[in-house]
Design a protein around this motif. Structure first.
Motif, PDB file in Angstrom:
ATOM      1  N   PRO A   1       3.822   5.968  -1.555  1.00  0.00           N
ATOM      2  CA  PRO A   1       5.230   6.331  -1.776  1.00  0.00           C
ATOM      3  C   PRO A   1       6.157   5.202  -1.346  1.00  0.00           C
ATOM      4  O   PRO A   1       5.942   4.550  -0.312  1.00  0.00           O
ATOM      5  CB  PRO A   1       5.416   7.572  -0.891  1.00  0.00           C
ATOM      6  N   LEU A   2       7.196   4.980  -2.143  1.00  0.00           N
ATOM      7  CA  LEU A   2       8.173   3.936  -1.889  1.00  0.00           C
ATOM      8  C   LEU A   2       9.566   4.555  -1.804  1.00  0.00           C
ATOM      9  O   LEU A   2       9.884   5.487  -2.544  1.00  0.00           O
ATOM     10  CB  LEU A   2       8.167   2.898  -3.016  1.00  0.00           C
ATOM     11  N   VAL A   3      10.388   4.020  -0.932  1.00  0.00           N
ATOM     12  CA  VAL A   3      11.790   4.421  -0.831  1.00  0.00           C
ATOM     13  C   VAL A   3      12.636   3.205  -1.149  1.00  0.00           C
ATOM     14  O   VAL A   3      12.589   2.197  -0.430  1.00  0.00           O
ATOM     15  CB  VAL A   3      12.133   4.962   0.570  1.00  0.00           C
TER      16      VAL A   3
ATOM     17  N   PRO B   1       5.002   5.734   5.722  1.00  0.00           N
ATOM     18  CA  PRO B   1       3.763   5.724   6.512  1.00  0.00           C
ATOM     19  C   PRO B   1       2.532   6.135   5.711  1.00  0.00           C
ATOM     20  O   PRO B   1       1.449   5.570   5.890  1.00  0.00           O
ATOM     21  CB  PRO B   1       4.066   6.715   7.644  1.00  0.00           C
ATOM     22  N   GLU B   2       2.684   7.116   4.823  1.00  0.00           N
ATOM     23  CA  GLU B   2       1.543   7.516   3.998  1.00  0.00           C
ATOM     24  C   GLU B   2       1.088   6.367   3.111  1.00  0.00           C
ATOM     25  O   GLU B   2      -0.112   6.122   2.947  1.00  0.00           O
ATOM     26  CB  GLU B   2       1.924   8.724   3.129  1.00  0.00           C
TER      27      GLU B   2
ATOM     28  N   ASP C   1      -3.443  -0.019   4.321  1.00  0.00           N
ATOM     29  CA  ASP C   1      -4.325  -0.449   5.409  1.00  0.00           C
ATOM     30  C   ASP C   1      -5.789  -0.379   4.984  1.00  0.00           C
ATOM     31  O   ASP C   1      -6.602  -1.248   5.345  1.00  0.00           O
ATOM     32  CB  ASP C   1      -4.099   0.408   6.653  1.00  0.00           C
ATOM     33  N   ARG C   2      -6.150   0.647   4.210  1.00  0.00           N
ATOM     34  CA  ARG C   2      -7.520   0.747   3.718  1.00  0.00           C
ATOM     35  C   ARG C   2      -7.843  -0.411   2.776  1.00  0.00           C
ATOM     36  O   ARG C   2      -8.925  -1.007   2.836  1.00  0.00           O
ATOM     37  CB  ARG C   2      -7.737   2.087   3.009  1.00  0.00           C
TER      38      ARG C   2
ATOM     39  N   LEU D   1       6.679   7.151  -6.456  1.00  0.00           N
ATOM     40  CA  LEU D   1       5.297   7.319  -6.005  1.00  0.00           C
ATOM     41  C   LEU D   1       4.370   6.486  -6.884  1.00  0.00           C
ATOM     42  O   LEU D   1       4.336   6.663  -8.106  1.00  0.00           O
ATOM     43  CB  LEU D   1       4.892   8.792  -6.079  1.00  0.00           C
ATOM     44  N   LEU D   2       3.636   5.578  -6.250  1.00  0.00           N
ATOM     45  CA  LEU D   2       2.561   4.865  -6.926  1.00  0.00           C
ATOM     46  C   LEU D   2       1.274   5.630  -6.664  1.00  0.00           C
ATOM     47  O   LEU D   2       0.795   5.695  -5.524  1.00  0.00           O
ATOM     48  CB  LEU D   2       2.427   3.435  -6.401  1.00  0.00           C
ATOM     49  N   SER D   3       0.730   6.250  -7.697  1.00  0.00           N
ATOM     50  CA  SER D   3      -0.537   6.970  -7.565  1.00  0.00           C
ATOM     51  C   SER D   3      -1.667   5.998  -7.870  1.00  0.00           C
ATOM     52  O   SER D   3      -1.801   5.530  -9.006  1.00  0.00           O
ATOM     53  CB  SER D   3      -0.582   8.159  -8.524  1.00  0.00           C
TER      54      SER D   3
END
Length: 240
Positions: A81-83, A201-202, A208-209, A72-74
């Protein structure tokens, strides 16, 4: 330090060939303290010192090549989130998790946003925030072989890096370090960049923002530069 790394994606877009299209064989094991002895052969780069002190990653005789660790990159713009995919790029995942564990990416800024019609990515991973910094070591490519050909490409050499791809930036063959890029829309590149995971997707909603904010005004380009919405990674943490 890594000037070419900072402009690598633009060079490819412009038609220049930066790096080979075939993954290089792992170098033979070395007894040098500046090169790890396993199959990944992480190699120190004395001429390109680390932007933030970090030791060489572990390099076991059998690099883990199964599983999908999650990171997770906060960021101040929202979570990314990365997989990761060990089977696709075991040495790259090993290095990335090493840097995450050592807090190499904490309190860093994603320094580059590109918004070309066929290249839309956010580039991160340089604690110096210059586009030239890295971890003080490099390692070999693990190049993708399953990317779809780019449509209407007369050369037949370019491929589509799909939206949601997580890949390594580089300065030429076998120069992977710490900088990585996040693909916000399908992008056309030569297959010279190691793919080692995907964005959830999150995470894409956050990206996208950032992409919608565009590139910060600069004298060189309206479509390539720092993101207008400054994107700081407060913490990178393994979560799965």
């Amino acid at each position: 330090m890594r000037i070419l790394q900072a402009v690598a994606l633009t060079v490819v877009l412009g038609g220049g060939l930066l790096g080979g299209g075939v993954a290089q064989a792992a170098p033979p094991p070395s007894s040098s303290p500046d090169v790890t002895r396993g199959p990944c052969a992480y190699e120190k780069t004395p001429d390109e010192p680390a932007a933030r002190p970090v030791r060489l990653p572990a390099d076991p005789r059998h690099t883990p090549d199964r599983g999908h660790p999650e990171v997770l990159l906060s960021t101040n713009q929202g979570p990314i989130p990365l997989v990761l995919d060990r089977a696709q790029a075991p040495c790259t995942v090993q290095s990335f998790l090493h840097l995450v564990q050592r807090k190499f990416y904490d309190e860093t800024t994603c320094h580059r946003l590109t918004a070309y019609p066929t290249l839309k990515v956010l580039q991160c991973g340089d604690p110096s925030n210059t586009g030239e910094g890295g971890p003080g070591y490099r390692y070999r490519d693990e190049l993708p072989t399953d990317l779809a050909p780019a449509p209407n490409d007369p050369t037949g050499q370019r491929r589509v890096y799909p939206r949601g791809t997580l890949a390594m930036a580089n300065a030429g063959p076998d120069t992977n370090g710490s900088q990585f890029f996040l693909v916000t829309s399908d992008s056309v590149l030569r297959p010279n960049y190691t793919v080692f995971g995907r964005i959830t997707p999150e995470g894409l909603a956050t990206l996208d923002r950032v992409a919608a904010g565009g590139v910060a005004p600069n004298p060189d380009s309206a479509v390539d530069g720092r993101p207008a919405l400054t994107t700081d990674i407060a913490r990178a943490k393994r979560v799965g």
